[in-house]
Scaffold this active site. Structure first.
Site: not given
Ligand code: 13P
Ligand code: G3H
Ligand code: ZN
Length: 324
Positions: A83-84, A181, A250, A277
């Site tokens: 992701d990203h 948001k 996502n 736990r």
């Molecule tokens: P949220 O912060 O809305 O859960 O979005 C997550 C996201 O876009 C991860 O790439």
């Molecule tokens: O888009 C971002 C995701 O929510 C991941 O967040 O960079 O804190 O792991 P993070």
């Molecule tokens: Zn994202």
């Protein structure tokens, strides 16, 4: 079933008219929760790790946790996605066995975004790995919405997809990351989804798609948390976006909220507990519950068995034939 590329799952989703949740992971309980939900709902799975997650888990732990989940769930189509990402992170993820990577050049000027995306596409496709790219920056579309925004331009999206050869495109349509948001019920840029979908032939991705359930925010605050009033993306808005052409959704924040609410409840109601736990277990249950609900709401529940899995090698040959 082997791990499958994102391209296959999103192709099935587009054909079937449903969305597939992509859930962020950082630890064992999150991974187990997502797979429990996927098994209960017979859903394809997209698990994704951010660069922060790779750092937090020191790569090797994450790789083995994901492999353990794949071994335990051989009957599910599973995508492991970065992701990203950056160019460097994408190459690292591919070397770890990820079947999909996101290159996020959305903060760069248009030509630079095309250049880095093209670089990742060439590298990833040579390994059969799928690529998600991003154009536009996330934020709100009304004055009272927080965050900066640059909605995706449909004409640019058409040129971007054509020149990069990416497999999926993350679009900025008014959502933003995190718990804060919107200050009121949001309005998303529906016309943009329709127009981008008309001009491009790739599945679209909605980032920042957490709904920020009010009951979870209330539970966290009741048990000592301090979250401000906030709204997420309503489920009906996500469902409408899926009908218009969003295929990957996502979700990270909702899972974080569910875990935090569960842990705070144990700490507040059973202060004598100190075995991890006894609070991580309830957190895992709460995460599985919200992930399962999202699988039902996005429509991917019940679709795991539709797949004849394709391998990275199948896709490597496909890209080579297509010159992509
Ligand atoms: P949220 O912060 O809305 O859960 O979005 C997550 C996201 O876009 C991860 O790439
Ligand atoms: O888009 C971002 C995701 O929510 C991941 O967040 O960079 O804190 O792991 P993070
Ligand atoms: Zn994202």
């Amino acid at each position: 079933m082997p791990l499958v590329p994102l391209a296959q799952v999103l192709e099935e989703a587009s054909k079937g008219g449903y969305g597939v949740g992509a859930f962020n992971v950082n630890n064992m309980e999150q991974i187990q929760a997502i797979f429990k939900a996927a098994q209960e709902n017979r859903s394809p799975v997209i698990i994704q790790a951010s660069r922060g997650a790779l750092k937090y888990t020191n790569l090797t732990y994450l790789k083995h946790l994901i492999n353990a989940a794949a071994e335990e769930n051989p009957n599910l189509p599973i995508v492991v996605h970065l992701d990203h990402g950056t160019v460097e992170a994408a190459k690292t993820a591919i070397s770890l066995g990820f079947t999909s990577v996101m290159i996020d050049g959305s903060h760069l000027p248009f030509e630079d975004n095309i250049r880095v995306t093209r670089e990742v596409v060439e590298y990833a496709h040579a390994h059969g790995v799928s690529v998600e790219a991003e154009l536009g920056t996330l934020g709100g579309i009304e004055e009272d919405i927080q965050g900066e925004v640059q909605l995706t331009d449909p004409a640019q999206a058409e040129e971007f997809v054509e020149r990069t050869g990416c497999d999926a495109l993350a679009v900025a349509i008014g959502t933003s990351h995190g718990a804060y948001k919107f200050k009121s019920k949001p309005k998303l840029a529906w016309d943009l989804i329709t127009e981008i979908r008309r001009r491009t032939n790739v599945p679209l991705v909605m980032h920042g798609a957490s709904s920020v359930p009010q009951d979870l925010v209330a539970t966290i605050n009741r048990y000592g948390g301090r979250l401000e009033d906030t709204f997420g993306v309503p489920i009906e808005s996500i469902q409408a976006a899926i009908r218009l052409g969003i295929s990957k959704i996502n979700v990270d924040t909702d899972i974080r909220l569910a875990a935090t609410a569960a842990v705070r409840r144990v700490f507040a109601e059973e202060p004598e507990k100190f075995d991890p736990r006894e609070y991580m277990g309830p957190a895992r249950e709460a995460m599985a519950e919200i992930v399962g609900l999202r699988m039902q709401q996005f429509g991917c529940a019940g679709h795991a068995q539709d797949y004849t899995p394709k391998t990275l090698e199948d896709y490597r040959r496909f890209y080579a034939e297509q010159g992509r």
